[in-house]
Structure formats: structure tokens, C-alpha cells
Write an enzyme that holds these catalytic residues in place. Structure first.
Site, PDB file in Angstrom:
ATOM      1  N   HIS A 105       1.584  29.417 -36.133  1.00  0.00           N
ATOM      2  CA  HIS A 105       1.010  28.074 -36.002  1.00  0.00           C
ATOM      3  C   HIS A 105       0.389  27.639 -37.340  1.00  0.00           C
ATOM      4  O   HIS A 105       0.701  26.566 -37.867  1.00  0.00           O
ATOM      5  CB  HIS A 105      -0.041  28.082 -34.887  1.00  0.00           C
ATOM      6  CG  HIS A 105      -0.711  26.759 -34.666  1.00  0.00           C
ATOM      7  ND1 HIS A 105      -0.337  25.890 -33.677  1.00  0.00           N
ATOM      8  CD2 HIS A 105      -1.734  26.146 -35.320  1.00  0.00           C
ATOM      9  CE1 HIS A 105      -1.091  24.805 -33.720  1.00  0.00           C
ATOM     10  NE2 HIS A 105      -1.959  24.940 -34.712  1.00  0.00           N
ATOM     11  N   GLU A 106      -0.470  28.481 -37.876  1.00  0.00           N
ATOM     12  CA  GLU A 106      -1.142  28.118 -39.136  1.00  0.00           C
ATOM     13  C   GLU A 106      -0.132  28.041 -40.276  1.00  0.00           C
ATOM     14  O   GLU A 106      -0.258  27.195 -41.164  1.00  0.00           O
ATOM     15  CB  GLU A 106      -2.272  29.097 -39.460  1.00  0.00           C
ATOM     16  CG  GLU A 106      -3.391  29.189 -38.404  1.00  0.00           C
ATOM     17  CD  GLU A 106      -3.977  27.841 -37.974  1.00  0.00           C
ATOM     18  OE1 GLU A 106      -3.948  26.881 -38.765  1.00  0.00           O
ATOM     19  OE2 GLU A 106      -4.450  27.749 -36.812  1.00  0.00           O
ATOM     20  N   HIS A 159       1.274  24.640 -40.328  1.00  0.00           N
ATOM     21  CA  HIS A 159       0.390  23.707 -41.043  1.00  0.00           C
ATOM     22  C   HIS A 159       0.543  23.908 -42.555  1.00  0.00           C
ATOM     23  O   HIS A 159       0.613  22.956 -43.327  1.00  0.00           O
ATOM     24  CB  HIS A 159      -1.081  23.969 -40.662  1.00  0.00           C
ATOM     25  CG  HIS A 159      -1.488  23.414 -39.328  1.00  0.00           C
ATOM     26  ND1 HIS A 159      -1.371  22.082 -39.003  1.00  0.00           N
ATOM     27  CD2 HIS A 159      -2.042  24.016 -38.229  1.00  0.00           C
ATOM     28  CE1 HIS A 159      -1.840  21.875 -37.766  1.00  0.00           C
ATOM     29  NE2 HIS A 159      -2.243  23.032 -37.272  1.00  0.00           N
ATOM     30  N   GLU A 207      -0.088  18.528 -36.556  1.00  0.00           N
ATOM     31  CA  GLU A 207       0.047  19.425 -35.411  1.00  0.00           C
ATOM     32  C   GLU A 207       1.512  19.539 -34.978  1.00  0.00           C
ATOM     33  O   GLU A 207       1.930  20.562 -34.434  1.00  0.00           O
ATOM     34  CB  GLU A 207      -0.843  18.925 -34.263  1.00  0.00           C
ATOM     35  CG  GLU A 207      -1.123  19.930 -33.175  1.00  0.00           C
ATOM     36  CD  GLU A 207      -1.982  21.134 -33.607  1.00  0.00           C
ATOM     37  OE1 GLU A 207      -2.499  21.149 -34.752  1.00  0.00           O
ATOM     38  OE2 GLU A 207      -2.106  22.068 -32.800  1.00  0.00           O
TER      39      GLU A 207
HETATM   40 ZN    ZN Z   1      -3.129  23.284 -35.347  1.00  0.00          ZN
END
Ligand code: ZN
Length: 507
Positions: A270-271, A274, A300
Site C-alpha cells: 500500500h505505502e 503511494h 489513495e
Molecule cells: Zn493510503
């Protein structure tokens, strides 16, 4: 205005914006250090450093000469095309400057004070499961947020002005339309999954997963999907995050549980999602709107895409499962790929947003969005909030928390005054699914590529279509340009049905 004068004014504006970026990135570095390395006794002086820098930055951002330059440029050739680099820079700097200067100083100060107080009080109230203790502060915060909305201005709804801070240009009615459509189809899907007799065996995810091996594996996956460790890092924290602190310095953090593989791995992916967005912004535009991310929702969408649409896909694990088995032989050696795949895609209604799965997550967000909208519109009183929370959990997820601590007090957002933030999480999921469908239409068999360990075609597609555009278009328009469609729940629902119907044997 003569062309050469406009150019020199624009240059002044850019120099100023780059100086602000130096201040902001320095604060980001101090914040990263605070959350990863700072010795406990260093906290107090760090807070002083950060609050001084924040004040200094705010003063620079709202300097009157910036307003003069923007006024000079408003009718210039440079601003004529809002989608040119200069035009987009000027338009977005105007927007940011107006937002920053429209708020009366007294309101800004009270909100800042309340945010600090609120977070402290929220921690205590949550620990004591005592909503009443938190209530007066929340009431005052909502009053101030209404004043903020009035000061900033809006067409239809005060909530528009609050949403705009996190999702520039988004309108409450559009967001509500997309989320309501999602709710109508998601509630029955979640109920059907909950009623299905098919359940994954979660035992495989629990076992012996040495932290150093997890870190190695997380780095390998992040590198494969295109996060560049030559201009980035991965460190350990309690609450995973991604922070950029320069055009060539984007840092990820994650946390590890030596008995569980999936928690850390998916928050790392997830990170990394980003981080890949930040690394894909145009370096030479660093500090200017054309070198910045569009919105929280679009940010997101990138993290959710790599975490869920890629990282939780069968194809991803066709490539990575043999490597995982080799790395964690003791725990995964006897597990089949299909059992593992089902286990990482376990769906069940639960009470805590941050621990929820790909399907139910959006219902947690819907509940918060509907409640905060009603609070801002004065259709719901704070005193009635805990029961309204429980009622919505019963209605949408079929469960109810026995406490307020795991109910209305579970998130920090409202205590810090962040109203309008929650919907960006679901916007991220909606955009992610819509982008992903388009990427398949443009690139062909993405899943076939994943199964061979090929992730660069998708990363390059995202880079060209989304990352490199910076803030040239507002989120909704960017989405329309990339996918040819307005934002809706359709793509996400198609994805969820296609993925979860076979797993849970739904008809
Ligand atoms: Zn996030």
C-alpha cells in the site's frame, strides 16, 4: 500585461513556491524522523521545531506579494490555458492561496488549538470508553468547521468547502451519488458473503515469519512493482505511512508481526503504491502544482491499486508464492497457492475500519461520510452520534460494537478537525478500479503479465497517464480523461463480483 513582465512575475511565483517546498520537505523530514528515530526525550524540542517551521511556512504562503503576483497574472497569456504547465500552476496556486487567506486568523488559531486538545482528549475518552467526555469538544469543532466552510464559501453545501481541502474541486453531490450507488450493491454482496458456508482457512497466515525475512520479501515485492530504492527507503514504525521529502527522496514505513505475514506485506505494498506515485511526479516541477499529487483520492487510488488489485490478485501470487514458500518454508511449505489466495482475501463484517477487508472497507467509509455530512448540516446532533453509528453498523454490516471505544471513538480524524477526509478513502477504491479496467483495455492481459512477474507496463501506464500530469486537471476531470467516464461504482462492483463470487460460491 506585456508578455515579458508576465514571465518574470511567473518566475517570481515559482521561486517562491520552490522556497515553500524547501520548508515543507524539511518539515516532512523532521516528521519522518520523529516517527521512526527520535529518542523519547527529544519529542518536546522537536514539537517546537515543527511548530516554528509551520508558522514560518504559513506566513510565507500567505504573503501579500503572492496575492499581487497572482492578480497580475490572472489575465495574462500564461494563465489563458488552464491545462498548460504555467496555466495549471497559476490556477492551483490561486486556489491554494485563497483557501489559506480566506480564513480569519482567530479561527485558524482556535482550530489548531482544538485539534491538539481534541487528539489528547480522544485518546483518553477512547481508553475510558467515555464518549460524553469527548462530546463538548466535538460540538465546538463542528461549529468551527461550519464557520470555516462559510469563510471559504461554497455553492450548494457547506460540506463542499471541507471536502475541497482534501479532494480539490470535488462536490458533495457527486461523491454522494457514487457512494450511494456503491452502498446499494455492496450491502447485499457483503450479506451474501457473510452467509456463504465457504470460509478460508486463516491458519496459513499465522506461523513463524521472522521479521528480517519479511522485510527482505517486502522489499523484493516493492522493487518488482516499481518502487525505486535508489530514491527511497523502507523503515519500521507503529503506523505505516509514506512521506516525500524531496524529488529524489520518498520514504515508506511499515510494521511487522513475527507471527503474521499479511499485515505487514499488504501495508508495505500500500505505502509503496503511494511512493510510486510520488516518485512518478515530474522532478523538474518539484514544489510547483504541476509536480504535485492531484488529491488524496487519487493518491489513495494508487496505493489501493497496488495493494488490492495487484497484490491480492491470484496472478500476483502465481509469481510470488513460490518465492514466499522458499522464504518462509516452515509456515508456507505445505500450503497450496489457492488456499493462500483465499486466506489473503478473507471477507467478513468487522467493527474496526483499519482491520477491514477489500469489500467491507467501503461500508465503514460510507457510514462515516453519511454521519459527518449530517453533523455538518445539523441534521444530526453530536449527542445522538453514538447511537446513529451503531444503527448504521447494524444496517450495513449486520453487527454492532458493544462499546463506543470500538464504535464512534475508533478513528482519530474528527478529533483533529478532519471533516471531509473519510470519503477520499472510498474515492481511492473507485478510481483504482476504474483506472485498472482502463489499463487492461489499453495494455491487454495485465494478469498474464503479473503471473510472469512483469509489473512495469502497468507502472509506466500509471506514470504517463496520472503521475506525470501533476495537478494539471482536477481529480474528476483527470479520471474522465484517463477512462472516458465519470466516476461511478460500476468498475469497483464489477471487480468485486468477479473476484469474490467464485471464492464464496455466490450465484
Ligand atoms: Zn493510503
Amino acid at each position: 500585461m506585456a508578455n515579458h513582465t508576465a514571465h518574470s512575475t511567473y518566475e517570481k511565483l515559482c521561486t517562491h513556491a520552490r522556497e515553500v517546498a524547501i520548508l515543507n520537505s524539511t518539515q516532512s523530514l523532521l516528521g519522518w524522523d520523529e516517527r521512526t528515530k527520535l529518542p523519547p526525550a527529544g519529542g518536546e524540542y522537536r514539537a517546537e521545531q515543527m511548530s516554528y517551521l509551520a508558522g514560518f511556512t504559513h506566513k510565507k504562503l500567505t504573503a501579500p506579494e503572492v496575492g499581487d503576483w497572482l492578480a497580475e497574472l490572472a489575465d495574462s497569456n500564461l494563465a489563458a490555458d488552464p491545462h498548460s504547465d504555467a496555466g495549471a500552476d497559476i490556477l492551483n496556486m490561486r486556489r491554494d492561496y485563497d483557501r489559506k487567506t480566506k480564513l480569519p486568523q482567530a479561527l485558524v488559531e482556535e482550530l489548531a488549538k482544538l485539534s491538539v486538545l481534541g487528539q489528547q482528549l480522544w485518546v483518553e475518552a477512547r481508553k475510558a470508553n467515555d464518549f460524553a467526555r469527548f462530546r463538548p469538544l466535538l460540538e465546538r469543532t463542528i461549529e468551527l468547521k461550519r464557520q470555516e466552510a462559510a469563510a471559504i464559501g461554497y455553492d450548494k453545501e457547506p460540506y463542499d468547502a471541507l471536502l475541497d481541502e482534501f479532494e480539490p474541486g470535488a462536490k458533495t453531490s457527486e461523491v454522494a451519488h457514487a457512494l450511494n450507488g456503491l452502498r446499494e450493491q455492496l450491502v447485499p454482496l457483503v450479506a451474501a458473503i457473510a452467509a456463504s458456508p465457504h470460509k478460508p482457512n486463516l491458519a496459513a497466515l499465522h506461523g513463524n515469519y521472522p521479521v528480517d525475512l519479511q522485510e527482505q520479501f517486502g522489499r523484493r515485492c516493492s522493487t518488482a512493482i516499481g518502487f525505486d530504492f535508489n530514491q527511497g527507503r523502507l523503515d519500521t514504525t507503529n503506523h505505516p505511512f509514506c512521506a516525500g521529502m524531496g524529488p529524489y527522496d520518498v520514504r515508506l514505513t511499515t510494521r511487522y508481526d513475527a507471527q503474521n505475514l499479511s499485515g505487514s506485506l499488504f501495508s508495505t505494498l500500500h505505502e509503496a503504491g503511494h511512493g510510486i506515485y510520488d516518485q512518478g511526479l515530474r522532478k523538474e516541477h518539484y514544489g510547483l502544482p504541476t509536480g504535485e499529487a492531484v488529491s488524496l483520492g487519487i493518491h489513495e487510488s494508487q496505493s489501493r491499486m497496488w495493494e488490492n488489485l495487484v497484490g491480492r490478485s491470484h496472478a500476483f501470487w502465481e509469481f510470488f508464492f513460490p518465492i514466499a514458500q522458499e522464504t518462509f518454508r516452515e509456515s508456507l511449505g505445505h500450503v497450496s497457492l489457492d488456499d493462500f489466495y483465499f486466506a489473503i482475501n478473507d471477507v467478513r463484517p468487522s467493527l474496526i475500519r483499519t482491520e477491514s477487508d477489500e469489500v467491507t472497507y467501503n461500508l465503514h467509509i460510507l457510514i462515516r461520510f453519511e454521519l459527518e455530512l449530517a453533523l455538518i448540516n445539523d441534521q444530526l446532533k453530536v449527542v445522538d452520534l453514538p447511537e446513529a453509528w451503531h444503527a448504521k453498523y447494524r444496517e450495513y454490516l449486520g453487527i454492532q460494537s458493544p462499546t463506543d471505544a470500538d464504535g464512534v471513538l475508533q478513528d482519530v480524524h474528527w478529533s483533529s478537525g478532519a471533516f471531509g477526509y473519510f470519503p477520499t478513502y472510498s474515492l481511492g477504491n473507485l478510481y483504482a478500479a476504474q483506472f485498472f479496467e482502463q489499463a487492461i483495455a489499453d495494455l491487454g492481459d495485465l494478469h498474464g503479465m503479473f503471473a510472469r512477474g512483469e509489473f512495469m507496463p502497468l507502472r509506466e501506464w500509471l506514470r504517463n497517464k496520472i503521475h506525470a500530469e501533476g495537478r494539471r486537471y482536477p481529480a474528476a476531470e483527470l479520471g474522465r480523461r484517463v477512462t472516458g467516464k465519470a466516476l461511478s461504482h460500476d468498475a469497483l462492483m464489477r471487480h468485486l463480483r468477479a473476484k469474490f463470487s467464485p471464492l464464496y460460491d455466490l450465484r
